[in-house]
Scaffold this motif. Structure first.
Motif, PDB file in Angstrom:
ATOM      1  N   VAL A 138      44.855  -4.299 -16.212  1.00 45.09           N
ATOM      2  CA  VAL A 138      46.278  -4.570 -16.346  1.00 45.09           C
ATOM      3  C   VAL A 138      46.449  -5.215 -17.722  1.00 45.09           C
ATOM      4  N   SER A 139      47.412  -4.750 -18.461  1.00 43.32           N
ATOM      5  CA  SER A 139      47.670  -5.251 -19.823  1.00 43.32           C
ATOM      6  C   SER A 139      46.416  -5.211 -20.690  1.00 43.32           C
ATOM      7  N   GLY A 140      45.575  -4.196 -20.487  1.00 40.94           N
ATOM      8  CA  GLY A 140      44.382  -4.006 -21.307  1.00 40.94           C
ATOM      9  C   GLY A 140      43.213  -4.913 -20.960  1.00 40.94           C
ATOM     10  N   HIS A 141      43.296  -5.643 -19.845  1.00 40.54           N
ATOM     11  CA  HIS A 141      42.230  -6.559 -19.445  1.00 40.54           C
ATOM     12  C   HIS A 141      41.781  -6.236 -18.022  1.00 40.54           C
ATOM     13  N   THR A 142      40.491  -6.347 -17.782  1.00 42.61           N
ATOM     14  CA  THR A 142      39.919  -5.997 -16.484  1.00 42.61           C
ATOM     15  C   THR A 142      40.227  -7.069 -15.451  1.00 42.61           C
ATOM     16  N   MET A 155      26.793  -5.525 -13.227  1.00 44.56           N
ATOM     17  CA  MET A 155      27.675  -4.450 -12.936  1.00 44.56           C
ATOM     18  C   MET A 155      28.319  -3.899 -14.193  1.00 44.56           C
ATOM     19  N   PRO A 156      29.065  -4.420 -15.071  1.00 39.73           N
ATOM     20  CA  PRO A 156      29.921  -3.558 -15.867  1.00 39.73           C
ATOM     21  C   PRO A 156      29.165  -2.383 -16.479  1.00 39.73           C
ATOM     22  N   GLY A 157      29.790  -1.244 -16.432  1.00 38.21           N
ATOM     23  CA  GLY A 157      29.222  -0.031 -16.987  1.00 38.21           C
ATOM     24  C   GLY A 157      28.478   0.793 -15.963  1.00 38.21           C
ATOM     25  N   GLY A 158      28.190   2.005 -16.343  1.00 35.40           N
ATOM     26  CA  GLY A 158      27.466   2.885 -15.440  1.00 35.40           C
ATOM     27  C   GLY A 158      28.378   3.943 -14.842  1.00 35.40           C
ATOM     28  N   ASP A 159      27.761   5.002 -14.355  1.00 36.45           N
ATOM     29  CA  ASP A 159      28.514   6.119 -13.824  1.00 36.45           C
ATOM     30  C   ASP A 159      29.174   5.819 -12.488  1.00 36.45           C
ATOM     31  N   SER A 160      28.699   4.837 -11.766  1.00 32.63           N
ATOM     32  CA  SER A 160      29.240   4.564 -10.436  1.00 32.63           C
ATOM     33  C   SER A 160      30.199   3.379 -10.409  1.00 32.63           C
ATOM     34  N   ASN A 166      45.417 -10.861  -5.866  1.00 33.98           N
ATOM     35  CA  ASN A 166      45.352 -12.148  -6.548  1.00 33.98           C
ATOM     36  C   ASN A 166      44.775 -11.984  -7.951  1.00 33.98           C
ATOM     37  N   SER A 167      43.708 -11.221  -8.071  1.00 39.63           N
ATOM     38  CA  SER A 167      43.069 -10.982  -9.360  1.00 39.63           C
ATOM     39  C   SER A 167      44.029 -10.284 -10.324  1.00 39.63           C
ATOM     40  N   PHE A 168      44.723  -9.279  -9.818  1.00 43.55           N
ATOM     41  CA  PHE A 168      45.728  -8.577 -10.621  1.00 43.55           C
ATOM     42  C   PHE A 168      46.756  -9.579 -11.144  1.00 43.55           C
ATOM     43  N   GLY A 169      47.229 -10.448 -10.263  1.00 44.83           N
ATOM     44  CA  GLY A 169      48.230 -11.441 -10.650  1.00 44.83           C
ATOM     45  C   GLY A 169      47.728 -12.418 -11.693  1.00 44.83           C
ATOM     46  N   VAL A 201      32.584  -5.075  -4.854  1.00 47.82           N
ATOM     47  CA  VAL A 201      33.738  -5.284  -5.722  1.00 47.82           C
ATOM     48  C   VAL A 201      33.611  -6.671  -6.320  1.00 47.82           C
ATOM     49  N   VAL A 202      34.002  -6.814  -7.576  1.00 45.54           N
ATOM     50  CA  VAL A 202      34.036  -8.116  -8.228  1.00 45.54           C
ATOM     51  C   VAL A 202      35.436  -8.294  -8.793  1.00 45.54           C
ATOM     52  N   VAL A 203      36.058  -9.441  -8.495  1.00 44.03           N
ATOM     53  CA  VAL A 203      37.422  -9.713  -8.946  1.00 44.03           C
ATOM     54  C   VAL A 203      37.517 -11.111  -9.534  1.00 44.03           C
ATOM     55  N   LYS A 204      38.540 -11.330 -10.361  1.00 39.08           N
ATOM     56  CA  LYS A 204      38.813 -12.672 -10.867  1.00 39.08           C
ATOM     57  C   LYS A 204      39.397 -13.499  -9.745  1.00 39.08           C
ATOM     58  N   CYS A 205      39.162 -14.799  -9.825  1.00 37.93           N
ATOM     59  CA  CYS A 205      39.670 -15.704  -8.801  1.00 37.93           C
ATOM     60  C   CYS A 205      39.858 -17.085  -9.433  1.00 37.93           C
ATOM     61  N   GLN A 206      40.736 -17.883  -8.841  1.00 39.78           N
ATOM     62  CA  GLN A 206      40.912 -19.245  -9.312  1.00 39.78           C
ATOM     63  C   GLN A 206      39.607 -20.013  -9.050  1.00 39.78           C
ATOM     64  N   PRO A 207      39.123 -20.743 -10.058  1.00 40.93           N
ATOM     65  CA  PRO A 207      37.851 -21.461  -9.911  1.00 40.93           C
ATOM     66  C   PRO A 207      37.811 -22.401  -8.705  1.00 40.93           C
ATOM     67  N   GLU A 208      38.927 -23.011  -8.381  1.00 38.57           N
ATOM     68  CA  GLU A 208      38.928 -23.960  -7.268  1.00 38.57           C
ATOM     69  C   GLU A 208      38.822 -23.279  -5.902  1.00 38.57           C
ATOM     70  N   ARG A 209      39.111 -21.997  -5.812  1.00 34.83           N
ATOM     71  CA  ARG A 209      39.016 -21.267  -4.542  1.00 34.83           C
ATOM     72  C   ARG A 209      37.620 -20.709  -4.267  1.00 34.83           C
ATOM     73  N   ILE A 210      36.861 -20.468  -5.304  1.00 34.74           N
ATOM     74  CA  ILE A 210      35.587 -19.759  -5.171  1.00 34.74           C
ATOM     75  C   ILE A 210      34.589 -20.466  -4.248  1.00 34.74           C
TER      76      ILE A 210
END
Length: 91
Positions: free
Chosen positions: A12-16, A1-6, A77-80, A27-36
């Protein structure tokens, strides 16, 4: 995924913290490793991220099948996660 027209990237704070592929409707988001592992096993619409992401820290969601409440919770959660790590003033 990263990049592309779509692909939309959200920062937040300059980080994805979230990538949204409008063509693939995912959609792809950050998550706590133990929850995945639990989310992948029990939550409808969650998927491992594509090869551009470290599957230890990122989780994918299919927008056509994931529950809206879970989508909102995981994006917030990812934002946080990213805000907590990078939101402090750099010295």
């Amino acid at each position: 995924m990263p990049g592309g027209d779509s692909v939309l990237a959200f920062y937040v704070s300059g980080h994805t913290f979230c990538y949204c592929d409008l063509n693939g409707r995912s959609v792809v988001v950050k998550c706590q490793p133990e929850r995945i592992p639990e989310l992948l096993e029990s939550a409808v619409g969650t998927t491992p991220p594509d090869s551009h992401f470290n599957a230890k820290y990122w989780i994918g969601m299919d927008l056509q099948s994931v529950e809206e409440s879970l989508l909102k919770e995981l994006v917030a959660n990812s934002f946080g996660i990213v805000r907590k790590k990078y939101g402090k003033k750099q010295k």
